[in-house]
Design a protein around this motif. Sequence first.
Motif, PDB file in Angstrom:
ATOM      1  N   GLY A 136      35.513  46.871  32.207  1.00  0.00           N
ATOM      2  CA  GLY A 136      36.089  46.771  33.510  1.00  0.00           C
ATOM      3  C   GLY A 136      35.258  45.833  34.264  1.00  0.00           C
ATOM      4  N   LEU A 137      35.998  45.306  35.220  1.00  0.00           N
ATOM      5  CA  LEU A 137      35.347  44.298  36.188  1.00  0.00           C
ATOM      6  C   LEU A 137      35.459  44.883  37.815  1.00  0.00           C
ATOM      7  CD1 LEU A 137      33.992  41.395  36.680  1.00  0.00           C
ATOM      8  CD2 LEU A 137      36.243  40.399  36.583  1.00  0.00           C
ATOM      9  N   VAL A 138      34.275  44.800  38.326  1.00  0.00           N
ATOM     10  CA  VAL A 138      34.269  45.067  39.683  1.00  0.00           C
ATOM     11  C   VAL A 138      33.839  43.716  40.452  1.00  0.00           C
ATOM     12  CG1 VAL A 138      33.305  46.695  41.486  1.00  0.00           C
ATOM     13  CG2 VAL A 138      33.788  47.462  39.154  1.00  0.00           C
ATOM     14  N   PHE A 139      35.040  43.345  41.206  1.00  0.00           N
ATOM     15  CA  PHE A 139      34.489  42.277  42.154  1.00  0.00           C
ATOM     16  C   PHE A 139      33.911  42.427  43.212  1.00  0.00           C
ATOM     17  CE2 PHE A 139      38.633  41.785  39.589  1.00  0.00           C
ATOM     18  CZ  PHE A 139      38.614  40.553  39.164  1.00  0.00           C
ATOM     19  N   GLN A 140      33.333  41.319  43.755  1.00  0.00           N
ATOM     20  CA  GLN A 140      32.943  41.411  45.171  1.00  0.00           C
ATOM     21  C   GLN A 140      33.722  41.694  46.216  1.00  0.00           C
ATOM     22  OE1 GLN A 140      31.258  37.550  46.655  1.00  0.00           O
ATOM     23  NE2 GLN A 140      31.233  37.136  44.525  1.00  0.00           N
ATOM     24  N   SER A 141      34.960  41.148  46.141  1.00  0.00           N
ATOM     25  CA  SER A 141      35.874  41.647  47.267  1.00  0.00           C
ATOM     26  C   SER A 141      36.921  42.673  46.913  1.00  0.00           C
ATOM     27  CB  SER A 141      36.920  40.159  47.245  1.00  0.00           C
ATOM     28  OG  SER A 141      37.325  39.703  46.228  1.00  0.00           O
ATOM     29  N   TYR A 142      36.581  43.578  46.089  1.00  0.00           N
ATOM     30  CA  TYR A 142      37.315  44.799  45.891  1.00  0.00           C
ATOM     31  C   TYR A 142      38.558  44.649  45.078  1.00  0.00           C
ATOM     32  CZ  TYR A 142      34.897  45.390  50.337  1.00  0.00           C
ATOM     33  OH  TYR A 142      33.725  45.283  51.361  1.00  0.00           O
ATOM     34  N   ASN A 143      39.475  43.733  45.619  1.00  0.00           N
ATOM     35  CA  ASN A 143      40.832  43.381  44.740  1.00  0.00           C
ATOM     36  C   ASN A 143      41.557  44.728  44.592  1.00  0.00           C
ATOM     37  OD1 ASN A 143      39.341  40.903  44.501  1.00  0.00           O
ATOM     38  ND2 ASN A 143      40.462  40.549  42.506  1.00  0.00           N
ATOM     39  N   LEU A 144      41.528  45.411  45.545  1.00  0.00           N
ATOM     40  CA  LEU A 144      42.522  46.617  45.380  1.00  0.00           C
ATOM     41  C   LEU A 144      43.966  46.097  45.989  1.00  0.00           C
ATOM     42  CD1 LEU A 144      40.340  49.232  47.095  1.00  0.00           C
ATOM     43  CD2 LEU A 144      40.952  49.072  44.787  1.00  0.00           C
ATOM     44  N   PHE A 145      44.986  46.750  45.371  1.00  0.00           N
ATOM     45  CA  PHE A 145      46.424  46.600  46.058  1.00  0.00           C
ATOM     46  C   PHE A 145      46.564  47.046  47.254  1.00  0.00           C
ATOM     47  CE2 PHE A 145      46.847  46.316  41.248  1.00  0.00           C
ATOM     48  CZ  PHE A 145      47.377  45.121  41.064  1.00  0.00           C
ATOM     49  N   PRO A 146      46.932  46.447  48.469  1.00  0.00           N
ATOM     50  CA  PRO A 146      46.736  47.020  49.621  1.00  0.00           C
ATOM     51  C   PRO A 146      48.117  47.870  49.663  1.00  0.00           C
ATOM     52  CG  PRO A 146      47.370  44.412  49.694  1.00  0.00           C
ATOM     53  CD  PRO A 146      46.962  44.751  48.271  1.00  0.00           C
ATOM     54  N   HIS A 147      48.841  47.516  49.220  1.00  0.00           N
ATOM     55  CA  HIS A 147      50.297  48.366  49.353  1.00  0.00           C
ATOM     56  C   HIS A 147      50.303  49.491  48.490  1.00  0.00           C
ATOM     57  CE1 HIS A 147      50.897  45.821  46.052  1.00  0.00           C
ATOM     58  NE2 HIS A 147      52.058  46.327  45.716  1.00  0.00           N
ATOM     59  N   TYR A 148      49.513  49.769  47.695  1.00  0.00           N
ATOM     60  CA  TYR A 148      49.165  51.141  47.009  1.00  0.00           C
ATOM     61  C   TYR A 148      48.190  52.119  47.448  1.00  0.00           C
ATOM     62  CZ  TYR A 148      51.236  49.020  42.724  1.00  0.00           C
ATOM     63  OH  TYR A 148      52.304  48.324  41.836  1.00  0.00           O
ATOM     64  N   SER A 149      48.631  53.248  47.585  1.00  0.00           N
ATOM     65  CA  SER A 149      47.489  54.317  48.045  1.00  0.00           C
ATOM     66  C   SER A 149      46.212  54.179  47.014  1.00  0.00           C
ATOM     67  CB  SER A 149      48.023  55.612  47.838  1.00  0.00           C
ATOM     68  OG  SER A 149      48.193  56.033  46.648  1.00  0.00           O
TER      69      SER A 149
END
Length: 250
Positions: free
Chosen positions: A89-102
């Motif tokens: 698994g990789l955790v980025f400094q900029s989160y990289n979450l999908f903004p249109h997903y809950s």
Amino acid sequence: MKVFEMKNVKKAFGELEVLRDISVSVEKGEVVSVIGPSGSGKSTLLRCATLLERMNGGDLIYDGAYVAKDVDGKSVYAKNLRPFYAKFGLVFQSYNLFPHYSVLKNITDAPVSVLHRNPAEAKEEALALLQKMGLEGRENAYPCQLSGGQQQRVSIVRALAMHPDILFFDEPTSALDPELTGEVLKVIKQLADEHMTMVVVTHEMAFARAISDRVIFMDGGVIVEEGAPEDVFGNPKNERTIQFLSNYRQ
């Protein structure tokens, strides 16, 4: 048991050599911190380890299986890379979450669509992980409704939901203010206490010293010094390490 290995890795962007003959291995349950100045090759090392970049030369191995093998000085990758993506698994400094997903969909999407897990089980596990990370009740929120620290904790949950053998963190607190940094570091410390295998690229020296089994200091695309935190921080041998650490109050 070695979970992860890189041997004699080389990576260049055009004429710029970013990694020069790097070798590193991580044992099961070990926490390794990678420190060094900007431009030393730390993030590129992680990007090569997680298949976001292709190595020019060297071996990449997960659980004894070759992702890439050096043949005549050139990295030749396995034809089927898909099984290896489940290893880390990789955790980025900029989160990289999908903004249109809950939050919940951000966490459960890959386990269901990639690993074909039962949706109800994936949801149950996601809710349990959110509770563990102090995010109970936030499953229906969207990333824009969360603080930076909360978003980073969601990204850690998302990585854990894939049941990786090893977690990589690329400067996980660099985008956060000091208060939120503490939230995220507490979570990583909790994972370390549970013997999660981790490689953490960080500029938080006190944190690296506290959680690591081993510290790697990189500069100029090479590993300059490596050892137990008390040795690297308390009694560094290399002049470049001494110079770098002198900029930090211990």
